[in-house]
Scaffold this motif. Structure first.
Motif, short mmCIF file in Angstrom:
data_model
loop_
_atom_site.label_atom_id
_atom_site.label_comp_id
_atom_site.label_asym_id
_atom_site.label_seq_id
_atom_site.Cartn_x
_atom_site.Cartn_y
_atom_site.Cartn_z
N PRO A 72 -0.07 2.06 9.50
CA PRO A 72 0.35 2.28 8.12
C PRO A 72 1.64 3.09 8.06
O PRO A 72 2.00 3.77 9.02
CB PRO A 72 -0.81 3.06 7.51
CG PRO A 72 -2.00 2.73 8.35
CD PRO A 72 -1.44 2.59 9.73
N HIS A 73 2.29 2.99 6.91
CA HIS A 73 3.63 3.54 6.81
C HIS A 73 3.62 5.01 6.43
O HIS A 73 2.96 5.44 5.48
CB HIS A 73 4.44 2.77 5.76
CG HIS A 73 5.91 3.07 5.82
ND1 HIS A 73 6.44 4.21 5.26
CD2 HIS A 73 6.94 2.42 6.39
CE1 HIS A 73 7.75 4.23 5.47
NE2 HIS A 73 8.08 3.14 6.16
N ASN A 74 4.38 5.77 7.20
CA ASN A 74 4.62 7.19 6.94
C ASN A 74 6.09 7.34 6.54
O ASN A 74 6.97 6.99 7.34
CB ASN A 74 4.35 7.99 8.22
CG ASN A 74 4.73 9.45 8.15
OD1 ASN A 74 4.96 9.99 7.08
ND2 ASN A 74 4.82 10.08 9.31
N PRO A 75 6.40 7.74 5.29
CA PRO A 75 5.58 8.55 4.40
C PRO A 75 4.96 7.86 3.20
O PRO A 75 4.25 8.52 2.43
CB PRO A 75 6.59 9.58 3.90
CG PRO A 75 7.85 8.78 3.75
CD PRO A 75 7.83 7.81 4.90
N VAL A 108 -0.65 0.40 3.58
CA VAL A 108 -1.38 -0.34 4.62
C VAL A 108 -1.00 -1.79 4.43
O VAL A 108 -1.40 -2.44 3.46
CB VAL A 108 -2.91 -0.13 4.47
CG1 VAL A 108 -3.66 -1.00 5.49
CG2 VAL A 108 -3.27 1.34 4.68
N TRP A 109 -0.19 -2.31 5.33
CA TRP A 109 0.38 -3.64 5.15
C TRP A 109 -0.71 -4.71 5.16
O TRP A 109 -1.64 -4.67 5.96
CB TRP A 109 1.41 -3.93 6.24
CG TRP A 109 2.49 -2.89 6.35
CD1 TRP A 109 2.74 -2.09 7.43
CD2 TRP A 109 3.46 -2.53 5.36
NE1 TRP A 109 3.80 -1.25 7.18
CE2 TRP A 109 4.27 -1.50 5.91
CE3 TRP A 109 3.72 -2.96 4.06
CZ2 TRP A 109 5.31 -0.91 5.22
CZ3 TRP A 109 4.76 -2.37 3.36
CH2 TRP A 109 5.54 -1.36 3.94
N THR A 110 -0.60 -5.68 4.27
CA THR A 110 -1.57 -6.76 4.18
C THR A 110 -1.30 -7.79 5.27
O THR A 110 -0.23 -7.83 5.88
CB THR A 110 -1.48 -7.46 2.82
OG1 THR A 110 -0.20 -8.11 2.70
CG2 THR A 110 -1.66 -6.46 1.68
N LYS A 111 -2.29 -8.64 5.50
CA LYS A 111 -2.12 -9.69 6.50
C LYS A 111 -0.97 -10.62 6.12
O LYS A 111 -0.18 -11.02 7.00
CB LYS A 111 -3.40 -10.50 6.65
CG LYS A 111 -3.32 -11.54 7.77
CD LYS A 111 -4.64 -12.26 8.00
CE LYS A 111 -4.53 -13.22 9.16
NZ LYS A 111 -5.80 -13.95 9.40
N ASN A 170 -9.41 -0.14 2.26
CA ASN A 170 -8.28 -0.91 2.78
C ASN A 170 -8.51 -1.22 4.25
O ASN A 170 -9.16 -0.45 4.96
CB ASN A 170 -6.97 -0.13 2.61
CG ASN A 170 -6.48 -0.14 1.18
OD1 ASN A 170 -6.08 -1.17 0.66
ND2 ASN A 170 -6.54 1.01 0.52
N ARG A 171 -7.97 -2.31 4.71
CA ARG A 171 -8.18 -2.74 6.09
C ARG A 171 -6.87 -2.74 6.84
O ARG A 171 -5.91 -3.41 6.43
CB ARG A 171 -8.79 -4.15 6.12
CG ARG A 171 -9.05 -4.66 7.52
CD ARG A 171 -9.52 -6.10 7.49
NE ARG A 171 -9.56 -6.66 8.84
CZ ARG A 171 -9.32 -7.93 9.13
NH1 ARG A 171 -9.01 -8.78 8.15
NH2 ARG A 171 -9.37 -8.36 10.38
N VAL A 196 2.71 8.81 -5.32
CA VAL A 196 2.41 7.44 -4.90
C VAL A 196 1.03 7.47 -4.24
O VAL A 196 0.84 8.14 -3.23
CB VAL A 196 3.47 6.92 -3.92
CG1 VAL A 196 3.09 5.53 -3.41
CG2 VAL A 196 4.84 6.89 -4.60
N ARG A 197 0.07 6.75 -4.80
CA ARG A 197 -1.28 6.74 -4.23
C ARG A 197 -1.26 6.08 -2.85
O ARG A 197 -0.93 4.90 -2.73
CB ARG A 197 -2.26 6.01 -5.14
CG ARG A 197 -3.69 5.96 -4.57
CD ARG A 197 -4.63 5.24 -5.51
NE ARG A 197 -4.92 6.02 -6.70
CZ ARG A 197 -5.87 6.94 -6.79
NH1 ARG A 197 -6.63 7.19 -5.73
NH2 ARG A 197 -6.05 7.60 -7.91
N PRO A 198 -1.62 6.81 -1.80
CA PRO A 198 -1.59 6.21 -0.46
C PRO A 198 -2.77 5.28 -0.23
O PRO A 198 -3.89 5.56 -0.69
CB PRO A 198 -1.67 7.44 0.46
CG PRO A 198 -2.41 8.46 -0.34
CD PRO A 198 -2.00 8.23 -1.78
N GLU A 199 -2.53 4.19 0.46
CA GLU A 199 -3.61 3.30 0.88
C GLU A 199 -4.17 3.73 2.23
O GLU A 199 -5.28 3.37 2.60
CB GLU A 199 -3.08 1.87 0.97
CG GLU A 199 -2.58 1.34 -0.36
CD GLU A 199 -1.82 0.03 -0.23
OE1 GLU A 199 -1.65 -0.64 -1.27
OE2 GLU A 199 -1.39 -0.31 0.89
#
Length: 392
Positions: free
Chosen positions: A170-173, A177-180, A211-212, A317-320
């Motif tokens: 997942p991306h910081n910052p 969580v990137w989708t398929k 989230n997956r 920004v709500r984190p996934e």
């Protein structure tokens, strides 16, 4: 067992960077430290028990990895992400950042072009520039408080001859969580233009609200062949000071290049405690991890609701995934330097400045909420009082 994440643990005398660095970096040793991405929670009891047992032996000599070390890692990844990994294509190193730096140095040539998606973790910039490679920045797109990959821009950068891309997943910052589908689209571009990918997935077990996380190398066999993945127990289980990570390669030739580079530095041996803790974490730490994720979700919800109700000038920004919240503070009308000064000296909070993550992130701050809820509440109250004072 039930873990107490509300317990406040004194880290001030442990040499913890988050605390000892306050005066040097921020000039305010009393500021609430919500910057460094580690947690203010004790590790899982099975990890503490494993350390205690190892310590009681009293001898800490050169240590070899146990035979089941890699199989333990593979079993955890299979359970959590349904990712089938090949033990023969895995190597241990001192950490994800050292691994990325080594990979860039060994697998690319001077002036090769490397893509990163900004804003992003500062060591990505350093790994490319310090190796004398050309940095190609692909800014993330923002829409309604969420960030997305700019595939047109990535393809243009790939067309310009990019050799590698460093993916943060997942991306910081920004906490995506990137989708398929997103990963498939990115993979198609990389396959089409021959761009290889170093995927930093150190936050991959810290996914929120169901989230997956999908390992980039697990999206397809074609993508696996061009992907090097960096993972670790350190972020997941708060073991960063033990400096241990695992790198997963697409082929034995690339792994051998990496292993020879570490061998030349004579640091291929592992710290005895990092081995013990990593194995205990992956084998017995999931009960703690599930409770941690629930607690982090509670902290995130607290922050989101508080800003909405009491500090609407700042848009979180709500984190996934991750335990990091990206704060849009641009409505305060401050430069990056002014914003940091305001947070530290008016609100009494030390957070990571947006400009640390790239020039396109001025006006943002990164807030670490992996700490007892009472500390989060105190920080929010102090920030509210400081913002209210601006308008008084």
């Amino acid at each position: 067992m039930k873990y107490d994440f509300d317990e406040i643990v004194d880290r001030s005398r442990t040499g913890a960077e988050k605390y000892t660095g306050l005066e040097k970096l921020y000039g305010n040793p009393e500021a609430i430290p919500l910057w460094v991405a580690d947690m203010d929670f004790k590790a899982a009891q099975p990890i503490l028990d494993a350390v205690r047992e190892r310590t009681e032996n009293g001898i800490f000599g050169y240590t070899v990895r146990p035979e089941k070390y890699y199989s333990t890692v593979c079993s955890f990844q299979k359970r959590r992400k349904n990712w089938d990994m090949d033990e023969k294509l895995m190597s241990v190193s001192l950490g994800v950042v050292p691994s990325i730096c080594m990979l860039i140095s060994e697998l690319t040539e001077p002036e090769d072009r490397i893509i990163i998606q900004t804003p992003v973790y500062r060591p990505f910039y350093n790994a490319v520039r310090d190796a004398g490679r050309e940095l190609l920045e692909s800014p993330l797109l923002e829409s309604d408080g969420c960030f997305y990959m700019d595939f047109e821009d990535i393809e243009e950068k790939a067309r310009q001859g990019a050799r590698y891309m460093i993916l943060c997943s997942p991306h910081n910052p920004v906490g995506r969580v990137w989708t398929k589908k997103e990963l498939e689209t990115l993979g198609d571009i990389c396959i089409r233009y021959g761009v290889r990918v170093i995927s930093d997935e150190i936050h991959s077990d810290l996914v929120l609200w169901g989230n997956r996380h999908i390992p980039f190398a697990a999206v397809s066999e074609e993508i696996r062949k061009l992907t090097i993945t960096c993972i670790s127990a350190t972020k997941t289980f708060n073991l960063a000071g033990l400096q241990n990570s695992i790198t997963v390669f697409p082929d034995i030739e690339t792994k051998n290049i990496f292993d020879r580079a570490w061998g030349r530095l004579h640091i291929e041996c592992s710290n005895c405690f990092s081995l013990v803790c990593t194995q205990a974490a992956f084998e017995h730490g999931e009960e703690w991890l599930e409770q941690l994720i629930t607690y982090i979700e509670g902290n995130v919800n607290l922050v989101m609701d508080y800003f909405s109700s009491f500090i609407p000038q700042i848009k979180p920004v709500r984190p996934e995934g991750t335990y990091l919240i990206w704060l849009d503070c641009r409505q305060l009308g401050m430069t990056g330097r002014q914003l940091t000064d305001f947070m530290v000296n008016k609100a009494g909070i030390a957070m990571s400045a947006g400009t640390y993550f790239g020039k396109n992130a001025e006006g943002y701050m990164r807030m670490n909420v992996a700490c007892p809820r009472a500390i989060v509440q105190k920080a929010l109250q102090q920030l509210k009082e400081a913002v209210d004072a601006l308008e008084a």
